[in-house]
Enzyme design. Structure first.
Site, PDB file in Angstrom:
ATOM      1  CE  LYS A 125      -8.634   1.246   2.508  1.00 27.82           C
ATOM      2  NZ  LYS A 125      -7.305   0.525   2.367  1.00 27.82           N
TER       3      LYS A 125
HETATM    4  N1  GLU Z   1      -4.832   1.134   4.745  1.00 30.46           N
HETATM    5  C1  GLU Z   1      -3.786   0.348   4.432  1.00 30.46           C
HETATM    6  C2  GLU Z   1      -3.795  -0.349   2.988  1.00 30.46           C
HETATM    7  O1  GLU Z   1      -4.685   0.213   2.012  1.00 30.46           O
HETATM    8  C3  GLU Z   1      -3.532  -0.877   5.494  1.00 30.46           C
HETATM    9  C4  GLU Z   1      -4.574  -1.874   5.652  1.00 30.46           C
HETATM   10  C5  GLU Z   1      -4.227  -2.836   6.690  1.00 30.46           C
HETATM   11  O2  GLU Z   1      -2.977  -2.597   7.401  1.00 30.46           O
HETATM   12  O3  GLU Z   1      -5.042  -3.482   7.377  1.00 30.46           O
HETATM   13  O4  GLU Z   1      -3.068  -1.329   2.597  1.00 30.46           O
END
Ligand code: GLU
Length: 434
Positions: free
Chosen positions: A124
């Site tokens: 993240k």
């Molecule tokens: N931000 C989204 C999540 O928390 C998508 C993450 C992604 O597609 O890599 O799942």
């Protein structure tokens, strides 16, 4: 797995009731991790490995404001675990971002990718800033400078960002371009959630909300209920909440209430979701919507309904309001909307919680499809994307439900068990490089 529970899982934590950090997302994640690890009788060495993020990057993000002044923001990228594949996870731009939060979200991504069994690890990123206070040009400079700050970890085989809170396909396009300029050739697979015309996937924008609808339908069926009779409340009318509301309404559900930052809007007869979507497309907020009564956010969360979809931010269902929740099913569209203390209360009330790492995994699942399509250079039609998403979401729900039955634990602990078991298996097979 036959060995007794060992030291590492006997972590000394403050008593749950006196635990002051109810809203610390990393601790909240770790509480569930510990419960699942204990039931799995996880090897103590692996327990230590899986509790620790692999890499935490902090970068300064200096930019020139349009005024000519220099501003310096802080950016984070945490790669939590990459044993199953490249790190995968969104980037958020928000003034409330902290390293603790990014760590928790990176861990959640690790478990999420493992629950749906796609070949990614978890990551993240976040920049502490308020994009609402920035011009588009400033936002672009923040994005490009942050990207160059973390560029050593990025890459289709190492770390693949995606949109998250306050970031979108435009931001992904800038990340892709910045990375590609450094590499001297176009690398579409370095991010997902891009515009479709530049290698994005059809169905990616709707994927998280679609996944929520799919698993809610299964949860209702498990309780002997049907989507056609369901009364639904949705907190958050962004990319996840609005699509989930729309698709559930299309399946016959009655959407009683939706909300955004401007307030919550209720109609006992059911809201007209296409009308609301047209309203927000024009104004970017729900304020002033005439065909509904306004209620408070707290009233929405405790509404008499069948399904509650918290699809905004973390820590909205806490020990303070959990006892008042009347929904039969909670589908966690957001990451971490329920605290660990609230979980216990909801369980004692018999609320069926579809945990975030399963409920909102549709987004990263179609990110996986996007990455596959970019690498193969061959693009699928939307029907294929949706059909494959449905197959992964329904299979994953069934697997978690089986573990939940087998170990007599709630769906959250079962989902953590599935995920930790898969990540641990990978570590065992790979062995320790030392
Ligand atoms: N931000 C989204 C999540 O928390 C998508 C993450 C992604 O597609 O890599 O799942």
């Amino acid at each position: 797995m036959s060995e007794p529970v060992m030291g590492a899982t006997e972590v000394i934590r403050p008593d749950k009731e006196t635990f002051l950090a109810e809203e610390n997302p990393f601790e909240s994640m770790m509480e569930r991790f510990d419960d699942a690890a204990k039931l799995l009788e996880l090897d103590p060495g692996l327990y230590k490995v899986l509790r620790t993020p692999e890499k935490q990057i902090i970068v300064a993000v200096p930019i020139l404001r349009d005024s000519g002044e220099v501003e310096v923001y802080t950016g984070y990228r945490v790669l939590y675990n990459t044993s199953r594949g490249p790190a995968k996870g969104g980037i958020r731009f928000d003034s409330a971002v902290t390293l603790e939060e990014v760590k928790a979200l990176a861990a959640w991504m690790t478990w999420k990718c493992a629950v749906v069994n796609i070949p990614f690890g978890g990551a993240k990123g976040g920049v502490v800033c308020d994009p609402n206070e920035m011009t588009l040009a400033e936002l672009e400079r923040v994005t490009r400078r942050y990207t160059s700050g973390i560029i050593d970890t990025l890459g289709p085989d190492s770390d693949v960002p995606a949109p998250d809170v306050n970031t979108n396909e435009r931001v992904m396009a800038w990340i892709m371009d910045t990375y590609s300029m450094h590499k001297r050739h176009t690398v579409t697979a370095v991010v997902t959630g891009k515009p479709v015309v530049m290698g994005g996937s059809l169905g990616r924008r709707e994927a998280t909300g679609r996944g929520c609808m799919l698993v809610t339908r299964q949860a209702l069926a498990r309780l002997g209920l049907a989507m056609t009779d369901a009364r639904v409340a949705v907190q958050g009318f962004g990319n996840v909440g609005s699509v989930a509301a729309d698709l559930m309404a299309k399946e016959g559900a009655r959407i009683l209430a939706v909300s955004d930052k401007t307030g919550a809007y209720f109609n006992a007869k059911g809201l007209d979701i296409p009308d609301l979507l047209a309203w927000t497309a024009e104004r970017r907020h729900l304020r002033g919507y005439p065909k509904a009564e306004t209620i408070t956010n707290e009233e929405l969360l405790t509404l008499d309904c069948d399904v509650l979809v918290p699809a905004a931010l973390e820590n909205v269902i806490t020990k303070k309001n959990a006892v008042k929740v009347r929904a039969k099913v909670i589908c966690e569209g957001a990451n971490g909307p329920t605290t660990a203390l609230a979980d216990d209360i909801l369980e004692s009330q018999g609320v069926f919680v579809i945990p975030d790492i399963l409920a909102n995994a549709g987004g990263v699942t179609v990110s996986y499809f996007e990455w596959v399509q970019d690498r193969g250079g061959y693009f699928w039609d939307e029907e294929t994307v949706n059909r494959r998403l449905e197959s992964i979401m329904t299979r994953s729900f069934d697997e978690v439900a089986d573990w939940s039955d087998r170990y007599k634990v709630n769906m959250r602990i079962a989902a953590y068990m599935v995920a930790i078991d898969r990540v641990a298996t990978m570590h065992k097979l790979r062995g320790m490089y030392a």
